[in-house]
Design a protein around this motif. Structure first.
Motif, PDB file in Angstrom:
ATOM      1  N   ILE A 127      24.686 -14.758 -25.530  1.00  0.00           N
ATOM      2  CA  ILE A 127      25.223 -16.118 -25.491  1.00  0.00           C
ATOM      3  C   ILE A 127      24.081 -17.115 -25.446  1.00  0.00           C
ATOM      4  O   ILE A 127      23.160 -17.005 -24.638  1.00  0.00           O
ATOM      5  CB  ILE A 127      26.148 -16.277 -24.270  1.00  0.00           C
ATOM      6  CG1 ILE A 127      27.331 -15.332 -24.396  1.00  0.00           C
ATOM      7  CG2 ILE A 127      26.611 -17.717 -24.129  1.00  0.00           C
ATOM      8  CD1 ILE A 127      28.238 -15.335 -23.199  1.00  0.00           C
ATOM      9  N   GLY A 128      24.134 -18.097 -26.346  1.00  0.00           N
ATOM     10  CA  GLY A 128      23.093 -19.112 -26.422  1.00  0.00           C
ATOM     11  C   GLY A 128      21.912 -18.739 -27.284  1.00  0.00           C
ATOM     12  O   GLY A 128      20.930 -19.491 -27.351  1.00  0.00           O
ATOM     13  N   SER A 129      21.985 -17.565 -27.957  1.00  0.00           N
ATOM     14  CA  SER A 129      20.860 -17.130 -28.794  1.00  0.00           C
ATOM     15  C   SER A 129      21.007 -17.550 -30.246  1.00  0.00           C
ATOM     16  O   SER A 129      20.019 -17.903 -30.896  1.00  0.00           O
ATOM     17  CB  SER A 129      20.719 -15.599 -28.715  1.00  0.00           C
ATOM     18  OG  SER A 129      20.510 -15.180 -27.387  1.00  0.00           O
ATOM     19  N   ALA A 130      22.210 -17.508 -30.773  1.00  0.00           N
ATOM     20  CA  ALA A 130      22.444 -17.866 -32.177  1.00  0.00           C
ATOM     21  C   ALA A 130      23.889 -18.304 -32.332  1.00  0.00           C
ATOM     22  O   ALA A 130      24.775 -17.874 -31.581  1.00  0.00           O
ATOM     23  CB  ALA A 130      22.148 -16.683 -33.103  1.00  0.00           C
ATOM     24  N   SER A 131      24.117 -19.159 -33.327  1.00  0.00           N
ATOM     25  CA  SER A 131      25.474 -19.630 -33.609  1.00  0.00           C
ATOM     26  C   SER A 131      26.252 -18.523 -34.315  1.00  0.00           C
ATOM     27  O   SER A 131      25.731 -17.855 -35.214  1.00  0.00           O
ATOM     28  CB  SER A 131      25.428 -20.892 -34.471  1.00  0.00           C
ATOM     29  OG  SER A 131      26.735 -21.333 -34.769  1.00  0.00           O
ATOM     30  N   LEU A 132      27.480 -18.342 -33.914  1.00  0.00           N
ATOM     31  CA  LEU A 132      28.321 -17.308 -34.499  1.00  0.00           C
ATOM     32  C   LEU A 132      29.105 -17.803 -35.701  1.00  0.00           C
ATOM     33  O   LEU A 132      29.838 -17.039 -36.315  1.00  0.00           O
ATOM     34  CB  LEU A 132      29.284 -16.774 -33.443  1.00  0.00           C
ATOM     35  CG  LEU A 132      28.621 -16.144 -32.211  1.00  0.00           C
ATOM     36  CD1 LEU A 132      29.659 -15.769 -31.179  1.00  0.00           C
ATOM     37  CD2 LEU A 132      27.797 -14.932 -32.600  1.00  0.00           C
ATOM     38  N   SER A 133      28.972 -19.083 -36.030  1.00  0.00           N
ATOM     39  CA  SER A 133      29.674 -19.666 -37.165  1.00  0.00           C
ATOM     40  C   SER A 133      28.665 -20.135 -38.208  1.00  0.00           C
ATOM     41  O   SER A 133      27.590 -20.639 -37.867  1.00  0.00           O
ATOM     42  CB  SER A 133      30.547 -20.844 -36.713  1.00  0.00           C
ATOM     43  OG  SER A 133      31.163 -21.468 -37.812  1.00  0.00           O
ATOM     44  N   THR A 134      29.023 -19.969 -39.469  1.00  0.00           N
ATOM     45  CA  THR A 134      28.141 -20.400 -40.551  1.00  0.00           C
ATOM     46  C   THR A 134      27.955 -21.909 -40.558  1.00  0.00           C
ATOM     47  O   THR A 134      26.878 -22.416 -40.908  1.00  0.00           O
ATOM     48  CB  THR A 134      28.708 -19.940 -41.909  1.00  0.00           C
ATOM     49  OG1 THR A 134      28.983 -18.540 -41.859  1.00  0.00           O
ATOM     50  CG2 THR A 134      27.730 -20.230 -43.036  1.00  0.00           C
TER      51      THR A 134
END
Length: 490
Positions: free
Chosen positions: A335-342
């Motif tokens: 959590i907080g490492s990368a966005s899960l949405s394009t």
């Protein structure tokens, strides 16, 4: 120095645990208050006595409120996690959001799983049996006797469920190791049982959500004011006023001994008054409300439904070519490492909107099904037994919502806690079949909804309407006046 660092780390861990516990308590307190207001709004007022039954009703009310609060927490779990991930990405070093971290999110998921099990297998059965209990024959009547009977019934129910799950596990997987693992009550049996309940909840969502997606257009059409096209509202109000006066004259002219006719006329008069009120509301509505709000809401519903079906279709393609698209696939970044949405924050906001839309649609579809139609609560006229049934149903739906959202590819956020440990999530054929069934059933429900008027006219033209081949009685406006005042034949 090492000792001081260790003490400092312990203090920091302690303060972090206290902070997370306080946040969880405050969030749950807010959900509990809202749930209590909702339940008391529908609870039958005649249930409020001042005797032993009042204590039993009050305890059942508190347990039902707790269950409804847990259901609301399960619904908010996935949207809160998605928005927290985007906030941590946007403001990684902000001092005021240091409390929002992965430990808090994981703790919320674990608490939601724990309380869902507690409510589903302990609190709600206790509330139901406690409400229906009277005490064993030969014992002194009172709260203790009713509690004793309730505990005995819970024990017998636990033994029955334990035996059923053990037999089902033996039939599905006859491996000795898997059967012995069922003796491990906490680590295997309860998660296995909750996995079965979650699978049934997802199947119930598969049945309710497509129906709800098509029914949402009718429900919103009843809540909003439709445009008055080729309609004379003044004439309709005049006709309905004459009908109201005629019913009142007939009601005053009848003898009080004709009880059946009086009750029937009073019910018809109440319907006419309701229709008149809604016609007057339509007349008083502004042009913006009639001609802009209704079309905008209908277009918005159509867009959301189309996006949901499109995402499911894309997820089906991803399942065929990519193993990581499985709900129980490889774990992504923390959590907080990368966005899960394009599309970043915009895509996350769209996912949250779709998750809430699916939940509302599933509830609408649940109460639209004929089998569960009697479960629909009524304001100030819902018994505690029916409230308990509604709370259990909503708990099952809300607990399965994160699993369904991840299975359908509405979001790529990995399921945490016990939600990600369900065995059936790793079965490719179950996940693929679920996606295909959802897309097909939703499409069929929407086609049936938007072609119902055409089919009805075709049946009338062919003279087949007398055979009742068109099952459009629930959505048709010709059978009875709709809630927003439309009536095709006065």
């Amino acid at each position: 120095m090492e000792g001081q660092d260790e003490v400092s780390a312990r203090e920091q861990h302690f303060h972090s645990q206290v902070r997370e516990s306080t946040i969880c308590f405050l969030l749950f307190a807010v959900l509990y208050i809202v749930s209590y207001v909702i339940i008391t709004r529908y609870k039958r007022k005649s249930d409020e006595q001042e005797d032993e039954d009042a204590v039993v009703n009050r305890i059942s009310l508190f347990l039902s409120t707790f269950t409804l609060a847990v259901s609301a927490g399960a619904v908010l779990l996935l949207p809160f996690s998605i928005i927290s991930n985007e906030i941590l990405l946007a403001f990684p070093q902000n001092y005021y959001i240091q409390w929002l971290n992965g430990s808090l999110i994981h703790g919320l998921w674990n608490l939601a799983s724990l309380f869902s099990n507690l409510c589903l297998f302990v609190l709600m059965p206790f509330a139901f049996f406690f409400l229906e209990s009277e005490g064993f024959a030969g014992l002194k009547k009172g709260i203790r006797a009713r509690v004793l009977e309730t505990l005995v019934m819970l024990l017998l129910l636990a033994l029955l469920i334990l035996g059923m799950v053990w037999v089902a596990s033996a039939l599905i997987d006859s491996d000795a190791a898997s059967m012995e693992s069922l003796y491990d009550l906490w680590e295997f049996y309860l998660p296995y049982l909750y996995s079965c309940i979650s699978l049934m909840g997802c199947l119930l969502l598969l049945l309710c959500t497509p129906v709800g997606l098509s029914r949402m257009f009718t429900v919103m059409g009843q809540l909003l004011v439709k445009p008055a096209i080729l309609e004379d509202l003044d004439e309709q109000i005049y006709v309905i006023t004459l009908e109201e006066e005629a019913l009142q004259r007939r009601l005053h002219g009848l003898s009080s001994s004709v009880e059946y006719n009086v009750m029937e006329l009073e019910k018809e008069l109440e319907n006419v008054k309701t229709l008149k009120t809604k016609l007057e509301r339509r007349k008083k509505a502004s042009a913006w409300e009639r001609n802009l709000v209704y079309p905008a809401v209908m277009v918005l519903l159509l867009i959301e439904t189309s996006i949901s079906v499109l995402l499911v279709a894309c997820n089906i393609l991803c399942l065929l070519v990519d193993e990581t698209a499985m709900p129980k696939g490889t774990r992504g970044p923390g959590i907080g490492s990368a966005s899960l949405s394009t599309f970043g924050f915009v895509g996350a906001a769209l996912e949250i909107i779709l998750i809430f839309y699916l939940m509302v649609s599933s509830v609408v579809g649940f109460y639209s099904l004929r089998f569960f139609g009697n479960f629909t609560p009524k304001k100030d006229d819902t018994t505690m037994t029916k409230i308990i049934g509604n709370c259990v149903s909503i708990l099952v739906l809300s607990s399965a919502l994160p699993v369904m959202s991840r299975t359908l590819g509405i979001t790529r956020f990995d399921l945490l806690g016990d939600f990600g440990r369900f065995n059936w999530l790793g079965n490719f054929y179950i996940v693929l079949s679920y996606n295909l069934l959802f897309a097909i059933v939703t499409t069929l429900c929407l086609v049936r909804k938007f072609t119902s008027a055409v089919r009805e006219e075709l049946f009338k033209a062919l003279g087949l309407h007398k055979l009742h081949l068109s099952d459009t009685s629930r959505d048709s406006d010709t059978a009875k006046p709709s809630a927003n005042g439309h009536q095709k034949a006065l």
